[in-house]
Every structure is written in C-alpha cells, then in structure tokens.
Write an enzyme that holds these catalytic residues in place. Sequence first.
Site, PDB file in Angstrom:
ATOM      1  N   GLY A 283       0.787  -1.229   0.000  1.00  0.00           N
ATOM      2  CA  GLY A 283       0.000   0.000   0.000  1.00  0.00           C
ATOM      3  C   GLY A 283       0.814   1.272   0.000  1.00  0.00           C
ATOM      4  O   GLY A 283       0.256   2.374  -0.137  1.00  0.00           O
TER       5      GLY A 283
ATOM      6  N   ASP B 269     -21.658  27.717   6.952  1.00  0.00           N
ATOM      7  CA  ASP B 269     -20.582  27.065   7.697  1.00  0.00           C
ATOM      8  C   ASP B 269     -19.436  26.747   6.744  1.00  0.00           C
ATOM      9  O   ASP B 269     -19.603  26.748   5.522  1.00  0.00           O
ATOM     10  CB  ASP B 269     -21.086  25.791   8.368  1.00  0.00           C
ATOM     11  CG  ASP B 269     -20.326  25.479   9.654  1.00  0.00           C
ATOM     12  OD1 ASP B 269     -19.314  26.152   9.936  1.00  0.00           O
ATOM     13  OD2 ASP B 269     -20.743  24.553  10.387  1.00  0.00           O
TER      14      ASP B 269
ATOM     15  N   ARG C 173     -22.387  20.103  22.912  1.00  0.00           N
ATOM     16  CA  ARG C 173     -22.050  18.754  22.440  1.00  0.00           C
ATOM     17  C   ARG C 173     -21.827  17.817  23.617  1.00  0.00           C
ATOM     18  O   ARG C 173     -21.168  18.182  24.605  1.00  0.00           O
ATOM     19  CB  ARG C 173     -20.789  18.775  21.579  1.00  0.00           C
ATOM     20  CG  ARG C 173     -20.974  19.436  20.211  1.00  0.00           C
ATOM     21  CD  ARG C 173     -19.738  19.185  19.347  1.00  0.00           C
ATOM     22  NE  ARG C 173     -19.812  19.870  18.059  1.00  0.00           N
ATOM     23  CZ  ARG C 173     -20.393  19.367  16.988  1.00  0.00           C
ATOM     24  NH1 ARG C 173     -20.976  18.191  17.061  1.00  0.00           N
ATOM     25  NH2 ARG C 173     -20.396  20.041  15.846  1.00  0.00           N
TER      26      ARG C 173
ATOM     27  N   ASP D   5     -19.826  17.806   8.112  1.00  0.00           N
ATOM     28  CA  ASP D   5     -19.229  16.495   8.347  1.00  0.00           C
ATOM     29  C   ASP D   5     -20.325  15.433   8.363  1.00  0.00           C
ATOM     30  O   ASP D   5     -20.726  14.930   7.325  1.00  0.00           O
ATOM     31  CB  ASP D   5     -18.442  16.520   9.651  1.00  0.00           C
ATOM     32  CG  ASP D   5     -17.554  15.298   9.824  1.00  0.00           C
ATOM     33  OD1 ASP D   5     -17.721  14.322   9.069  1.00  0.00           O
ATOM     34  OD2 ASP D   5     -16.681  15.296  10.718  1.00  0.00           O
TER      35      ASP D   5
ATOM     36  N   ARG E 293      -9.470  21.489  12.005  1.00  0.00           N
ATOM     37  CA  ARG E 293     -10.274  21.553  13.233  1.00  0.00           C
ATOM     38  C   ARG E 293      -9.413  21.370  14.475  1.00  0.00           C
ATOM     39  O   ARG E 293      -9.844  21.701  15.586  1.00  0.00           O
ATOM     40  CB  ARG E 293     -11.394  20.499  13.181  1.00  0.00           C
ATOM     41  CG  ARG E 293     -12.534  20.880  12.264  1.00  0.00           C
ATOM     42  CD  ARG E 293     -13.573  19.776  12.149  1.00  0.00           C
ATOM     43  NE  ARG E 293     -13.131  18.695  11.278  1.00  0.00           N
ATOM     44  CZ  ARG E 293     -13.888  17.657  10.935  1.00  0.00           C
ATOM     45  NH1 ARG E 293     -15.120  17.560  11.411  1.00  0.00           N
ATOM     46  NH2 ARG E 293     -13.425  16.720  10.124  1.00  0.00           N
ATOM     47  N   GLN E 294      -8.201  20.880  14.295  1.00  0.00           N
ATOM     48  CA  GLN E 294      -7.270  20.738  15.420  1.00  0.00           C
ATOM     49  C   GLN E 294      -6.347  21.960  15.430  1.00  0.00           C
ATOM     50  O   GLN E 294      -5.149  21.859  15.189  1.00  0.00           O
ATOM     51  CB  GLN E 294      -6.461  19.453  15.284  1.00  0.00           C
ATOM     52  CG  GLN E 294      -7.313  18.188  15.239  1.00  0.00           C
ATOM     53  CD  GLN E 294      -6.474  16.942  15.076  1.00  0.00           C
ATOM     54  OE1 GLN E 294      -5.445  16.766  15.733  1.00  0.00           O
ATOM     55  NE2 GLN E 294      -6.902  16.052  14.183  1.00  0.00           N
TER      56      GLN E 294
ATOM     57  N   LYS F 254     -25.266  25.580  20.550  1.00  0.00           N
ATOM     58  CA  LYS F 254     -25.358  24.127  20.754  1.00  0.00           C
ATOM     59  C   LYS F 254     -24.391  23.680  21.840  1.00  0.00           C
ATOM     60  O   LYS F 254     -23.356  24.318  22.093  1.00  0.00           O
ATOM     61  CB  LYS F 254     -25.044  23.392  19.445  1.00  0.00           C
ATOM     62  CG  LYS F 254     -23.608  23.558  18.949  1.00  0.00           C
ATOM     63  CD  LYS F 254     -23.400  22.874  17.604  1.00  0.00           C
ATOM     64  CE  LYS F 254     -21.962  23.100  17.128  1.00  0.00           C
ATOM     65  NZ  LYS F 254     -21.731  22.534  15.781  1.00  0.00           N
TER      66      LYS F 254
ATOM     67  N   ASP G 261     -23.336  27.658  14.898  1.00  0.00           N
ATOM     68  CA  ASP G 261     -22.747  27.675  16.237  1.00  0.00           C
ATOM     69  C   ASP G 261     -22.112  29.036  16.469  1.00  0.00           C
ATOM     70  O   ASP G 261     -22.040  29.877  15.556  1.00  0.00           O
ATOM     71  CB  ASP G 261     -21.708  26.551  16.405  1.00  0.00           C
ATOM     72  CG  ASP G 261     -20.671  26.529  15.294  1.00  0.00           C
ATOM     73  OD1 ASP G 261     -20.247  27.616  14.838  1.00  0.00           O
ATOM     74  OD2 ASP G 261     -20.284  25.426  14.871  1.00  0.00           O
TER      75      ASP G 261
END
Length: 354
Positions: A83, A262, A238, A266, A140-141, A236, A213
């Site tokens: 791979g 947005d 979570r 996801d 997002r991190q 919101k 959000d």
Amino acid sequence: MATTSPCNRGAKLIDVFCFPKYWLKNPLFFSSKTIKNPIFALPFMETQVKLFSGIATEGLAEKIAKSYGTALGKLVHYRFSDGELQASYEESIRGHSVFIIQSTMPPADNLMELLLLIDAAKRASARHIVAVIPYFGYARQDRKDQPRVAIGAKLVADMLAVAGATRVMTMDLHADQIQGFFNVPVDHLYASTIFLPYIKQLNLPNLTMAAPDMGGSKRANAYAKHLNADMVICYKQRAKANVIESMTAIGEIEGRNIVLVDDLVDTGGTLCKAAGMMMDRGALSVRAVCTHPVLSGKAYENIENSKLSELIVTDTIPLTQQSNKIKVLSVSDLFAKVINSVHNYESISSNFIV
C-alpha cells in the site's frame, strides 16, 4: 577589507541579481554594453506554470487546468504491494513554477501524497512550489482545547514547509488564524465569492443568515451585511464530537427564509438539527451553504431525511454519493484566476467579496 554589494558598485556595474522584474520586460538587459563583468549573463528564460494533481482531487484539478488554459502535467502514481505510495513527475519541471493541487481529507494517504509530490518537485529543482489545498484537512485541530492533545493544523503546516512548499493556497480554513502557523505566504480564498451570487439569484423574501454555532457567527455576519439581511445564531452543546446534546437559537426565525452558513459539513448532525428546530419555530424554509462537503458517516442519509430544502457545497472534496438535496458549485475558475495572479505577481484582492 569590507566587501561591497554588487548593487552598490556604481551605475555601470550592475549585478543581475538586483533587478528581477527588469529581466522579464527586457531580455536584452544582458547586453555586454550594459553589464561589465557580470556574475553571469545567460539568456533569461521566463518561468512557466505547470499544474499537477494528486489522486484525491483530480476532477477539480482538471477543471482548474481547463479554466487556466492548460493541461495537467504528467504524473505516475505507483503503489507497492503493502500500500505504500510513490509518485514521480514524467516531465521536466526544472526552473518552473509548480502548482500541486490536492485536498488533504482522510485517509492520511492524501496528505502523504502531497508531501511526496512537494519533496519530489524540490529535488527536481522547481523554482517555486505552491501547494494548492482546496480543503485543508486537520484544520479543526487548531488549538489545544484539552490536556494532552496535538495541534494538528500546526503540525501539517510544519510538514508542508519541511517538504519544500514555498507558498500555500487554500480555501475557507476552519479558523483564520491557522494562516499564522505557516512561515511561507498563504493565499486564503473564500467561497463567499461563489456562494453570494447564488444566494442573491434565489431572490428569497425575508432572508435571514444563520450561524450553526457561536464560532461561525463572524462568517454569518459578513454574509448578512453584504446581503442586507438579518442574522440568527444557533447555540449548541455537544455531548462529544459529532454528537449534539442540545440546541437553541438567538434571533427572529418565524416567517423567515433561513440560510445557514458554515465552512464544512461532516456528519450533517448540526445542520439537520438546526433545520428541524427552525422549521418547528415557524421558518418558511431552511437552506445551508457549506464550503467543504466532508459528508462522513450517515451524512447523506441525515441530509435526505432532514428538513433542509437544499445544501449548497463546493467541489473542494468530491462527493461519494448523489443527492437531490445537494447542489455543487465549482471553485475551479476562482483558483485558476488566483493561480494566474500569483504567477504574475498581481494582487488577488479583487477575488474577494467578504
């Protein structure tokens, strides 16, 4: 004895390194009458643009190349039996400006392939290496929001720089400050250039822009100001990642046509829950515009079964399924225009609306 820069040795002795823009317009600048004892006086070759694509976003890359007026460069991708991926350029890129187009959504092979292509271009003596990343994965991190976690966006930025990227071009980062993670120029494009004309042509009465959000309030406010519309903010909580515990809205909803804004969708959980809540509170319709269609898990099923009238996305990530509720707008023309501007050292500001 102190040395003097060739640029300061007098008007008659000109260092060819001092006037790069002059070379482009005056190839005869290298005349022996003009330069005395030059460091080098080879004929100047104008840098060519060559576009290449990774496997993940080959469809978008072909559209960008067509809009730019060229064809994609030749690449060979090879996988070993275990791979492992290997990629090689099948044409000379020495001295050229190389634009490598690849979104870095999962699997991680997409990011690894981009890094390999950048490294190969560096070792093949490309003059400029621009990583064109329509969707910048791991965005997002972007901060350490809990103990013992990585800042993935910064790590990816460092990897791109070490591989050899001299510039990065991307669209709608999850957080604008990610640009500060890079030590090379970043061209941050906005899908609002494509979305706003589409929203205008819908001619929706009582239009209201909504942020799904608190983090998206700045983006929604920019859209609302440009369209002279009202704004609603969803709040919101979570329970965990991709699982919403509760949601409410701040602002007038009844009798309004709502458009949620947005940067990505996801699993679709937030958008679908927001659409249901707003329709229950008297909204006439609810649409959503999201730049990056990540659409993982049961996203397609969630959207089909939701009260969303329409989900408008771009082709920064190719869809894996078709849906009557999902409309795709292409970013190819925008990227082609910016690539041309970057190559010619022109401003790209005209490509921004908000």
